[in-house]
Motif scaffolding. Structure first.
Motif, mmCIF file in Angstrom:
data_model
loop_
_atom_site.group_PDB
_atom_site.id
_atom_site.type_symbol
_atom_site.label_atom_id
_atom_site.label_comp_id
_atom_site.label_asym_id
_atom_site.label_seq_id
_atom_site.Cartn_x
_atom_site.Cartn_y
_atom_site.Cartn_z
ATOM 1 N N LYS A 106 -87.235 -55.957 62.795
ATOM 2 C CA LYS A 106 -87.991 -54.751 62.403
ATOM 3 C C LYS A 106 -87.376 -54.115 61.160
ATOM 4 O O LYS A 106 -86.170 -54.182 60.962
ATOM 5 C CB LYS A 106 -87.979 -53.733 63.548
ATOM 6 C CG LYS A 106 -88.660 -54.210 64.809
ATOM 7 C CD LYS A 106 -88.575 -53.123 65.875
ATOM 8 C CE LYS A 106 -89.209 -53.593 67.188
ATOM 9 N NZ LYS A 106 -89.061 -52.593 68.248
ATOM 10 N N TYR A 107 -88.230 -53.491 60.368
ATOM 11 C CA TYR A 107 -87.742 -52.790 59.179
ATOM 12 C C TYR A 107 -87.490 -51.323 59.537
ATOM 13 O O TYR A 107 -88.437 -50.598 59.856
ATOM 14 C CB TYR A 107 -88.767 -52.872 58.050
ATOM 15 C CG TYR A 107 -89.131 -54.291 57.667
ATOM 16 C CD1 TYR A 107 -88.154 -55.280 57.584
ATOM 17 C CD2 TYR A 107 -90.443 -54.632 57.368
ATOM 18 C CE1 TYR A 107 -88.477 -56.577 57.212
ATOM 19 C CE2 TYR A 107 -90.773 -55.928 56.988
ATOM 20 C CZ TYR A 107 -89.794 -56.897 56.924
ATOM 21 O OH TYR A 107 -90.114 -58.167 56.562
ATOM 22 N N ARG A 108 -86.236 -50.898 59.483
ATOM 23 C CA ARG A 108 -85.926 -49.505 59.814
ATOM 24 C C ARG A 108 -86.404 -48.566 58.698
ATOM 25 O O ARG A 108 -85.977 -48.742 57.539
ATOM 26 C CB ARG A 108 -84.410 -49.335 60.010
ATOM 27 C CG ARG A 108 -83.835 -50.048 61.215
ATOM 28 C CD ARG A 108 -82.316 -50.076 61.164
ATOM 29 N NE ARG A 108 -81.856 -50.719 59.939
ATOM 30 C CZ ARG A 108 -80.633 -50.645 59.452
ATOM 31 N NH1 ARG A 108 -79.720 -49.951 60.087
ATOM 32 N NH2 ARG A 108 -80.306 -51.266 58.327
ATOM 33 N N PRO A 109 -87.252 -47.577 58.997
ATOM 34 C CA PRO A 109 -87.676 -46.636 57.954
ATOM 35 C C PRO A 109 -86.465 -45.952 57.313
ATOM 36 O O PRO A 109 -85.528 -45.571 58.016
ATOM 37 C CB PRO A 109 -88.536 -45.615 58.717
ATOM 38 C CG PRO A 109 -89.040 -46.359 59.911
ATOM 39 C CD PRO A 109 -87.911 -47.301 60.299
ATOM 40 N N THR A 313 -93.112 -48.395 62.447
ATOM 41 C CA THR A 313 -92.724 -49.352 61.412
ATOM 42 C C THR A 313 -93.481 -50.666 61.620
ATOM 43 O O THR A 313 -94.423 -50.714 62.426
ATOM 44 C CB THR A 313 -91.193 -49.583 61.388
ATOM 45 O OG1 THR A 313 -90.877 -50.340 60.219
ATOM 46 C CG2 THR A 313 -90.705 -50.332 62.621
#
Ligand SMILES: Cc1cc2nc3c(=O)[nH]c(=O)nc-3n(C[C@H](O)[C@H](O)[C@H](O)COP(=O)(O)O)c2cc1C
Length: 362
Positions: A106-109, A313
């Motif tokens: 996952k891409y962390r905001p 996300t």
């Protein structure tokens, strides 16, 4: 192509990732004969070290720096620089990579996860890898060497704002910096910040901050015109620190609302026969060159992105999802950014001192 070096004549290059076995740096261009010990470097690292109060990350890193090269005992038996490359290294001892396993896709905001994938197609997801502020420990270590090069110049930093809570500048006392966990020069604000930041932490949120760095004892004449400006390099140095979103020199953005009469620093002749400025709206720099006044610069740090509140996300497979960042984080990364800001200022000044000496002598 190298993006890991900073400075021209006094040049730091850092390496390493948050959860790798170690981080390190080399410092090139340091003059010979300067006393330098690991203990001296350690005093600055101890200020940045995580886990020192409940207001910073609980990651337990002793951050013990070793000097691997570039020093030797002189005839008096003192350890001094030799003029060759100084290598410094810190072992990472408290990595908990499992904290990050469930966010690896996952891409962390607010983090560099997406941009590293967009650029490189691969990333070390453990603690942010190279994009982690763990790297800033090496800046602090290199900054300690830089302080030795600039001798009597003092470089000090203070936290002047957390979230929307500013200090009262009339209460500014440098002696207070070490009396609270925030590097705050205003004892009253420091008390208020305790309560405020406890609330922020308990609610799983985070806060931003403004850090002010002041360099005193810089003689008039350091810096350069056009593309080698001192303020330009300070801005670049601060902007390179993780989470920094704004930089100001002197009155900065406030200068735009002043009149010309109020902003231009008037000049008289001082008791020593030298020009004396009546104010310092310029922050100690004119035309990219130091005036001899204190150099004053600030940077704004965004609120910590890793928070305990779930955020929307996407993952690397193209699915929309949610993320909650576990792991150990600073509710306000601005606190530990203070020694980092001091180090970056010292690095810029050491570089400009050597450049000044190379072009026009002492
Ligand atoms: C001393 C320091 C410690 C930091 N620690 C954290 C942290 O614990 N959690 C976090 O989300 N960001 C932390 N950051 C900020 C991130 O490293 C940074 O926001 C992220 O890499 C994205 O880069 P950017 O904000 O510069 O664009 C820290 C920054 C500094 C200066």
């Amino acid at each position: 192509m190298s993006y890991n070096s900073f400075g021209q004549l006094f040049r730091m290059t850092t390496w390493g990732e948050s959860h790798g076995p170690a981080i390190g740096c080399t410092v090139d261009g340091c003059p010979p004969g300067i006393p330098l010990t690991a203990e001296f470097i350690q005093t600055f690292l101890d200020k940045r070290r995580p886990g020192q109060s409940r207001h910073t990350t609980q990651r337990r890193e002793p951050d013990e720096a070793r000097i691997l090269s570039g020093v030797f005992n002189n005839d008096d038996g003192d350890q001094v620089t030799t003029g060759t490359t100084i290598s410094l290294m810190i072992e990472n001892v408290d990595q908990r990579s499992k904290d990050y396993g469930d966010i690896k896709d996952k891409y962390r905001p607010g983090h560099a996860d997406y941009t590293y994938i967009a650029k490189y197609g691969i990333r070390d997801y453990r603690g942010g890898g190279r994009s982690s502020a763990r790297e800033t420990a090496m800046r602090v270590a290199a900054g300690a060497v830089a302080r030795k090069v600039i001798g009597d110049v003092s470089v000090r930093g203070a936290l002047v704002q957390i979230g929307q809570h500013k200090i009262d500048r009339s209460r500014w006392d440098w002696n207070e910096i070490d009396n609270n966990p925030f590097f705050c020069p205003d004892p009253v604000a420091a008390k208020d910040w305790e309560k405020y930041l406890d609330g922020v932490r308990k609610s799983g949120s985070s806060a931003g901050a403004v850090i002010e760095i002041v360099a005193e004892g810089v003689p008039a004449g350091w810096g350069a015109p056009i593309y080698g400006k001192l303020d330009q390099d300070i801005a670049s140095a601060f902007m390179s620190i993780n989470a920094v979103k704004g930089v100001e020199i002197g009155d900065g953005f406030e200068a735009a609302s002043l009149s010309g009469e109020n902003n231009a620093d008037e000049i008289r002749i001082g008791n020593d026969g030298q020009p004396r400025f009546l104010s310092n709206h310029a922050g100690g720099i004119l035309g990219g060159i130091s005036t001899g006044q204190p150099i004053v610069a600030r940077f704004a740090v965004k609120p910590t992105s890793s928070i305990l509140t779930p955020r929307q996300t996407v993952d690397c497979f193209g699915n929309e999802t949610e993320i909650l960042t576990k792991g150990r984080h600073d509710p306000c990364v601005g606190i530990r950014a203070v020694p980092v800001g001091e180090a970056m200022m010292a690095l810029v000044l050491a570089d400009h001192y050597l450049r000044h000496r190379a072009q026009v002598g002492e």
